[in-house]
Scaffold this active site. Structure first.
Site, PDB file in Angstrom:
ATOM      1  N   ARG A 243      10.132   1.940  -0.497  1.00 44.41           N
ATOM      2  CA  ARG A 243       9.538   0.613  -0.565  1.00 44.41           C
ATOM      3  C   ARG A 243      10.318  -0.359   0.306  1.00 44.41           C
ATOM      4  O   ARG A 243      11.554  -0.283   0.355  1.00 44.41           O
ATOM      5  CB  ARG A 243       9.590   0.060  -2.003  1.00 44.41           C
ATOM      6  N   GLU A 272       5.605  -6.287   4.837  1.00 47.93           N
ATOM      7  CA  GLU A 272       4.348  -5.611   5.197  1.00 47.93           C
ATOM      8  C   GLU A 272       3.182  -6.541   4.910  1.00 47.93           C
ATOM      9  O   GLU A 272       3.226  -7.266   3.913  1.00 47.93           O
ATOM     10  CB  GLU A 272       4.197  -4.323   4.376  1.00 47.93           C
ATOM     11  N   HIS A 290       3.905   2.791   6.967  1.00 42.67           N
ATOM     12  CA  HIS A 290       3.652   3.092   5.549  1.00 42.67           C
ATOM     13  C   HIS A 290       2.564   4.172   5.386  1.00 42.67           C
ATOM     14  O   HIS A 290       1.505   3.909   4.796  1.00 42.67           O
ATOM     15  CB  HIS A 290       3.272   1.820   4.787  1.00 42.67           C
ATOM     16  N   ALA A 293       2.006   8.799   2.225  1.00 43.48           N
ATOM     17  CA  ALA A 293       0.996   9.528   1.443  1.00 43.48           C
ATOM     18  C   ALA A 293      -0.271   9.794   2.245  1.00 43.48           C
ATOM     19  O   ALA A 293      -1.235  10.350   1.720  1.00 43.48           O
ATOM     20  CB  ALA A 293       0.633   8.705   0.207  1.00 43.48           C
TER      21      ALA A 293
HETATM   22  O1  LIG Z   1      -1.414   3.808  -0.681  1.00 39.76           O
HETATM   23  C1  LIG Z   1      -0.675   3.867   0.276  1.00 39.76           C
HETATM   24  O2  LIG Z   1      -1.097   3.788   1.404  1.00 39.76           O
HETATM   25  C2  LIG Z   1       0.818   4.044   0.068  1.00 39.76           C
HETATM   26  C3  LIG Z   1       1.128   4.702  -1.209  1.00 39.76           C
HETATM   27  C4  LIG Z   1       2.576   4.893  -1.508  1.00 39.76           C
HETATM   28  O3  LIG Z   1       3.379   3.887  -1.069  1.00 39.76           O
HETATM   29  C5  LIG Z   1       2.738   5.132  -2.980  1.00 39.76           C
HETATM   30  O4  LIG Z   1       3.353   4.338  -3.689  1.00 39.76           O
HETATM   31  O5  LIG Z   1       2.202   6.134  -3.444  1.00 39.76           O
END
Ligand SMILES: O=C(O)CC[C@@H](O)C(=O)O
Length: 319
Positions: A243, A272, A290, A293
């Site tokens: 994060r 961000e 970012h 995922a």
């Molecule tokens: O949703 C996203 O694009 C990032 C997700 C990721 O930071 C999470 O916390 O799983």
């Protein structure tokens, strides 16, 4: 019919599962400032990290019964307030771990072989100054045999550790609540090995590791600041796929510019979606926007897990 707004999108497989269960799924994105008015027509919303579901939005939508977070971090949702108001919150903590772990290594391999800089300079100077660039990037190092310090040994930290072991690295882990003593790793060829986890205190992990990877939730105070950079080995590398806010960005630049830190790999940023430019142009920083995922596999797993959680939630409400 239960109406769900998938405001940051949902994988088609997840959407199909919901529709087969009788949900109306709207995948049109509604801008944040229009949500207080328009979300009132829905029973549920799913978000990724872009849409914020704060108190005021929850208050504006008395019909809302569920907030689904496709991903791990719920820092964009006022979870406690939602629960107090009887709005359920579900996330998908396991679905993206392997993808984030792999992105950590994309940054590590990049950093130790200067790819972030080579990829910027080769298109401009590659033909005229090939041998100069060859010299500039001649002092790469191997990951094999090095120690990676993993701060935060939850699901993503553990996936990162598994890849590290597979590469012949040593792993030192820190977690406030260590939950496992060994890791079972399935290698190619169907071979499974079990490796005991070596834990140490946070400062010890920072001081003894060649590379440090952060896998902690959002925190108001940075986990890595000037004090921690001073503890690191000279020439260490840092990767942050957790994060923004967990690394003090001023201290990071200082550590890179004074030569203590060899490189950083950043997937997340303080500000961000508008990170500061001095990070974006830095020759020692490998960058991604970012996307930890953001693989097809992770998004499909997230979509299926979220759809299943939502379907079960509304089934229970109805019974
Ligand atoms: O949703 C996203 O694009 C990032 C997700 C990721 O930071 C999470 O916390 O799983």
């Amino acid at each position: 019919m239960i109406k769900l707004l998938a405001n940051d999108g949902i994988d088609p497989v997840g959407k199909q599962l919901l529709e087969e269960a009788g949900f109306f799924v709207d995948t049109n994105h509604i801008p944040q400032d229009e949500l207080p008015e328009k979300l009132q027509n829905y029973d549920a919303i799913t978000v990724r990290s872009a849409t914020k579901v704060r108190k005021a939005l929850i208050d504006a939508c008395p019909n809302l019964k569920l907030i689904g977070r496709g991903g791990v971090g719920v820092d964009n949702i006022d979870v406690e307030y939602a629960l107090e108001r009887g709005v359920a919150v579900h996330n998908t903590p396991a679905a993206s771990s392997a993808s984030v772990g792999e992105l950590v290594f994309a940054h590590l391999f990049t950093g130790v072989r200067f790819l972030q800089d080579a990829n910027r300079k080769m298109p401009v100077e590659g033909a005229s100054k090939f041998n100069d660039l060859k010299k500039a990037y001649a002092k790469g190092i191997e990951l094999r045999g090095k120690t990676i310090g993993i701060l935060g040994f939850g699901r993503i930290g553990r996936e990162t550790a598994k890849i590290a072991y597979g590469l012949g690295m040593e792993v030192l882990a820190f977690d406030v609540y260590p939950s496992v003593t060994e890791l079972e790793i399935t290698l190619g060829g169907g071979v499974t090995v079990t490796i005991p986890v070596k834990y140490a205190e946070k400062d010890e992990v920072i001081a003894q590791s060649d590379f440090i990877s952060l896998h902690v939730p959002f925190s108001e105070e940075p986990v890595i600041g000037a004090r921690e950079f001073a503890l690191m080995k000279k020439g260490a590398g840092l990767v942050n796929c957790s994060r923004g806010g967990t690394v003090d960005e001023d201290a990071l630049l200082e550590a890179l510019n004074t030569g203590g830190l060899a490189f950083a790999g950043l997937d997340v940023f303080d500000n961000e979606p508008t990170p500061r430019t001095d990070l974006l142009v830095h020759p020692k920083i490998s960058l991604t926007p970012h996307i930890g995922a953001s693989t097809n596999e992770a998004q499909e797993r997230i979509g299926v897990e979220l759809a299943t959680l939502i379907i079960n939630h509304f089934k229970t409400l109805a019974s």
